[in-house]
Scaffold this active site. Structure first.
Site, mmCIF file in Angstrom:
data_model
loop_
_atom_site.group_PDB
_atom_site.id
_atom_site.type_symbol
_atom_site.label_atom_id
_atom_site.label_comp_id
_atom_site.label_asym_id
_atom_site.label_seq_id
_atom_site.Cartn_x
_atom_site.Cartn_y
_atom_site.Cartn_z
ATOM 1 N N ASP A 15 0.799 -1.165 0.050
ATOM 2 C CA ASP A 15 0.187 -0.021 0.043
ATOM 3 C C ASP A 15 0.835 1.353 -0.123
ATOM 4 O O ASP A 15 2.026 1.241 0.539
ATOM 5 C CB ASP A 15 -0.757 0.005 1.162
ATOM 6 C CG ASP A 15 -2.210 0.856 1.268
ATOM 7 O OD1 ASP A 15 -2.351 1.451 0.047
ATOM 8 O OD2 ASP A 15 -2.619 1.120 2.118
ATOM 9 N N GLY A 18 -0.225 5.545 -4.373
ATOM 10 C CA GLY A 18 -0.694 6.620 -4.691
ATOM 11 C C GLY A 18 0.068 7.935 -3.949
ATOM 12 O O GLY A 18 0.237 8.936 -4.489
ATOM 13 N N ARG A 19 0.051 7.780 -2.543
ATOM 14 C CA ARG A 19 0.790 8.999 -1.523
ATOM 15 C C ARG A 19 2.180 9.066 -2.131
ATOM 16 O O ARG A 19 2.653 10.093 -2.271
ATOM 17 C CB ARG A 19 0.511 8.300 -0.323
ATOM 18 C CG ARG A 19 -0.927 8.632 0.360
ATOM 19 C CD ARG A 19 -1.172 8.008 1.763
ATOM 20 N NE ARG A 19 -1.397 6.640 1.412
ATOM 21 C CZ ARG A 19 -1.428 5.712 2.455
ATOM 22 N NH1 ARG A 19 -1.373 6.250 3.676
ATOM 23 N NH2 ARG A 19 -1.945 4.390 1.968
ATOM 24 N N TRP A 20 2.744 8.068 -2.425
ATOM 25 C CA TRP A 20 4.269 8.140 -2.943
ATOM 26 C C TRP A 20 4.410 9.123 -3.834
ATOM 27 O O TRP A 20 5.056 10.056 -3.839
ATOM 28 C CB TRP A 20 4.842 6.794 -3.107
ATOM 29 C CG TRP A 20 6.271 6.854 -3.664
ATOM 30 C CD1 TRP A 20 7.479 6.638 -2.900
ATOM 31 C CD2 TRP A 20 6.646 7.230 -4.728
ATOM 32 N NE1 TRP A 20 8.198 6.894 -3.446
ATOM 33 C CE2 TRP A 20 8.053 7.221 -4.759
ATOM 34 C CE3 TRP A 20 6.266 7.317 -6.267
ATOM 35 C CZ2 TRP A 20 9.289 7.451 -5.729
ATOM 36 C CZ3 TRP A 20 7.113 7.840 -7.355
ATOM 37 C CH2 TRP A 20 8.380 7.803 -6.960
ATOM 38 N N HIS A 32 2.343 3.698 -8.932
ATOM 39 C CA HIS A 32 2.034 2.249 -9.501
ATOM 40 C C HIS A 32 3.191 1.530 -10.118
ATOM 41 O O HIS A 32 3.527 0.663 -9.832
ATOM 42 C CB HIS A 32 0.846 2.177 -10.206
ATOM 43 C CG HIS A 32 -0.516 2.510 -9.360
ATOM 44 N ND1 HIS A 32 -0.672 1.963 -8.054
ATOM 45 C CD2 HIS A 32 -1.458 3.353 -9.536
ATOM 46 C CE1 HIS A 32 -1.820 2.331 -7.574
ATOM 47 N NE2 HIS A 32 -2.276 3.151 -8.490
ATOM 48 N N GLU A 62 -12.599 -4.344 -3.848
ATOM 49 C CA GLU A 62 -12.925 -2.966 -3.584
ATOM 50 C C GLU A 62 -12.278 -1.946 -4.760
ATOM 51 O O GLU A 62 -12.844 -0.840 -5.006
ATOM 52 C CB GLU A 62 -12.672 -2.504 -2.328
ATOM 53 C CG GLU A 62 -13.642 -3.176 -1.263
ATOM 54 C CD GLU A 62 -13.506 -4.349 -0.741
ATOM 55 O OE1 GLU A 62 -12.342 -4.898 -1.089
ATOM 56 O OE2 GLU A 62 -14.410 -5.185 -0.418
ATOM 57 N N ARG A 66 -12.289 2.330 -7.709
ATOM 58 C CA ARG A 66 -11.655 3.531 -8.101
ATOM 59 C C ARG A 66 -11.933 3.988 -9.354
ATOM 60 O O ARG A 66 -12.681 3.386 -10.395
ATOM 61 C CB ARG A 66 -9.908 3.020 -8.143
ATOM 62 C CG ARG A 66 -9.543 2.579 -6.708
ATOM 63 C CD ARG A 66 -8.327 2.795 -6.575
ATOM 64 N NE ARG A 66 -7.768 2.184 -5.311
ATOM 65 C CZ ARG A 66 -6.642 2.327 -4.797
ATOM 66 N NH1 ARG A 66 -5.424 2.971 -5.530
ATOM 67 N NH2 ARG A 66 -6.301 2.127 -3.608
ATOM 68 N N LEU A 126 9.837 -20.935 -5.326
ATOM 69 C CA LEU A 126 8.952 -19.971 -4.579
ATOM 70 C C LEU A 126 7.732 -19.984 -5.508
ATOM 71 O O LEU A 126 7.612 -19.922 -6.736
ATOM 72 C CB LEU A 126 9.496 -18.725 -4.495
ATOM 73 C CG LEU A 126 8.716 -17.590 -4.147
ATOM 74 C CD1 LEU A 126 8.792 -17.490 -2.468
ATOM 75 C CD2 LEU A 126 9.311 -16.167 -4.431
ATOM 76 N N ARG A 179 2.115 -4.906 6.228
ATOM 77 C CA ARG A 179 1.448 -3.818 5.344
ATOM 78 C C ARG A 179 2.386 -2.489 5.487
ATOM 79 O O ARG A 179 2.686 -2.046 6.589
ATOM 80 C CB ARG A 179 0.131 -3.541 5.967
ATOM 81 C CG ARG A 179 -0.656 -2.534 5.241
ATOM 82 C CD ARG A 179 -2.110 -2.333 5.593
ATOM 83 N NE ARG A 179 -2.800 -1.413 4.472
ATOM 84 C CZ ARG A 179 -3.856 -1.355 4.162
ATOM 85 N NH1 ARG A 179 -4.932 -2.374 4.963
ATOM 86 N NH2 ARG A 179 -4.555 -0.626 3.411
ATOM 87 N N SER A 187 -8.008 -4.615 5.243
ATOM 88 C CA SER A 187 -8.676 -4.481 4.001
ATOM 89 C C SER A 187 -9.083 -5.547 3.068
ATOM 90 O O SER A 187 -8.809 -5.716 1.996
ATOM 91 C CB SER A 187 -7.661 -3.674 3.125
ATOM 92 O OG SER A 187 -7.500 -2.246 3.831
ATOM 93 N N GLU A 198 1.359 -13.451 12.069
ATOM 94 C CA GLU A 198 1.990 -12.213 12.929
ATOM 95 C C GLU A 198 1.744 -11.030 11.831
ATOM 96 O O GLU A 198 1.853 -11.338 10.754
ATOM 97 C CB GLU A 198 3.478 -12.680 13.251
ATOM 98 C CG GLU A 198 3.451 -13.901 14.130
ATOM 99 C CD GLU A 198 2.994 -13.548 15.479
ATOM 100 O OE1 GLU A 198 3.048 -12.200 16.041
ATOM 101 O OE2 GLU A 198 2.648 -14.540 16.233
HETATM 102 C C1 IPE Z 1 -5.402 -2.658 -0.033
HETATM 103 O O1 IPE Z 1 -4.971 -1.099 -0.232
HETATM 104 C C2 IPE Z 1 -5.362 -3.220 -1.248
HETATM 105 C C3 IPE Z 1 -3.788 -3.152 -1.690
HETATM 106 C C4 IPE Z 1 -2.807 -2.850 -1.481
HETATM 107 C C5 IPE Z 1 -4.042 -3.853 -3.097
HETATM 108 P P1 IPE Z 1 -6.465 -0.025 -0.525
HETATM 109 O O2 IPE Z 1 -5.720 1.335 -0.397
HETATM 110 O O3 IPE Z 1 -7.364 -0.271 -1.307
HETATM 111 O O4 IPE Z 1 -7.073 -0.154 1.180
HETATM 112 P P2 IPE Z 1 -8.037 0.795 2.019
HETATM 113 O O5 IPE Z 1 -8.838 1.471 1.103
HETATM 114 O O6 IPE Z 1 -6.823 1.910 2.535
HETATM 115 O O7 IPE Z 1 -8.296 0.015 3.221
HETATM 116 C C1 IPE Z 2 -1.628 0.430 -3.138
HETATM 117 O O1 IPE Z 2 -1.429 1.665 -3.444
HETATM 118 C C2 IPE Z 2 -1.958 0.015 -4.740
HETATM 119 C C3 IPE Z 2 -3.443 -0.547 -5.103
HETATM 120 C C4 IPE Z 2 -4.419 -0.610 -3.978
HETATM 121 C C5 IPE Z 2 -3.608 -0.755 -6.254
HETATM 122 P P1 IPE Z 2 -2.732 2.837 -3.181
HETATM 123 O O2 IPE Z 2 -2.982 3.071 -4.692
HETATM 124 O O3 IPE Z 2 -3.763 2.277 -2.466
HETATM 125 O O4 IPE Z 2 -1.839 3.983 -2.380
HETATM 126 P P2 IPE Z 2 -2.534 5.128 -1.626
HETATM 127 O O5 IPE Z 2 -3.010 4.245 -0.456
HETATM 128 O O6 IPE Z 2 -3.451 5.860 -2.174
HETATM 129 O O7 IPE Z 2 -1.408 5.914 -1.060
HETATM 130 MG MG MG Z 3 -4.172 2.499 -0.360
#
Ligand code: IPE
Ligand code: IPE
Ligand code: MG
Length: 239
Positions: A15, A18-20, A32, A62, A66, A126, A179, A187, A198
């Site tokens: 996860d 997007g923020r990166w 991505h 979910e 997007r 693996l 995570r 999630s 763990e």
């Molecule tokens: C969970 O991340 C799914 C993946 C990392 C692929 P999200 O960014 O979709 O989850 P929420 O919305 O923060 O719970």
């Molecule tokens: C995880 O990164 C990748 C996917 C869920 C596809 P995000 O896209 O959720 O990144 P943030 O959480 O918005 O930073």
């Molecule tokens: Mg996310």
């Protein structure tokens, strides 16, 4: 690192892509793209230290909600990464597998997944299990439907049966779930399978998650005391 204490199965909720990108003033797609590079490095590290299964949460059920352009970009990146990595999987003995609701995936991706799973099916260094269009609740519902089709008497509905009907059938439960990005939730990832996993949470965003931090998560796991509801051998008596 001592082989015996290496987690056999590690799950990663990748996860923070997007923020990166957002903190750098870049479009989310750049995050991505960077994320894909990290996947390569972590797969090779996991293989190198003797992890047996790596489950990577790449796209949740979910995530279909997007914006359409982001979904299209992610599917495109997935397709190109899979094509690019194929020879590497074969060379490195990596078996590729997908868990999740395939019916929702575009036809071209589904076909590519199936052919890659088949071609890498005998690789045994693996198992890399990608959670795509994956939701733990959806997976459990699909398993219950399969169980109902078998018309079994209630006493035959066991944990073993349910496990065998999940997408992860035949794969041991995750020992460690990591995570990134600071969020501390599942999630909808591996709900059934994570009963005794763990957890390792880090603020690091997935595109910044290095091999070193991956190893650090494993070191921390090695300090944990897993009891599975029992008391430790040699514990002080209760009465
Ligand atoms: C969970 O991340 C799914 C993946 C990392 C692929 P999200 O960014 O979709 O989850 P929420 O919305 O923060 O719970
Ligand atoms: C995880 O990164 C990748 C996917 C869920 C596809 P995000 O896209 O959720 O990144 P943030 O959480 O918005 O930073
Ligand atoms: Mg996310």
């Amino acid at each position: 690192m001592e082989k015996t204490v290496i987690p056999r199965h590690i799950g990663i909720i990748m996860d923070g892509n997007g923020r990166w990108a957002e903190i750098r003033g870049l479009p989310r797609v750049e995050g991505h793209k960077r994320g894909v590079q990290r996947v390569r490095e972590i797969i090779m590290t996991a293989k190198g230290i003797g992890v047996e299964v790596l489950s990577l949460y790449a796209f949740s059920i979910e995530n279909w909600m997007r914006p359409e352009d982001e979904v299209t970009v992610i599917m495109g990146l997935l397709e190109s990464a899979l094509k690019e990595e194929f020879l590497n999987f074969m060379k490195e003995g990596v078996r590729f597998k997908v868990i999740g609701n395939r019916d929702k995936l575009p036809e071209n991706i589904r076909t590519l997944i199936e052919s890659t799973e088949e071609a890498t099916g005998h690789n045994n260094k693996l198992v890399t299990q990608f959670a795509l269009s994956y939701g733990g609740r959806d997976e459990i519902i699909r398993a219950i439907k399969k169980a109902m089709e078998l018309n079994l008497p209630p006493e035959e509905i066991t944990e073993k049966l349910i496990s065998s009907l999940l997408d992860t059938a035949g794969i041991q439960d995750p020992d460690l779930i990591i995570r990134t990005s600071g969020e501390q939730r599942l999630s909808n990832f591996l709900l059934w399978q994570s009963a005794y996993s763990e957890f390792y949470f880090t603020n690091t965003l997935w595109p910044d998650f290095t091999k070193e931090e991956f190893l650090e998560a494993i070191y921390e796991y090695q300090m944990r005391d897993r009891r599975f509801g029992k008391v430790k051998i040699g514990a002080i008596k209760c009465t």
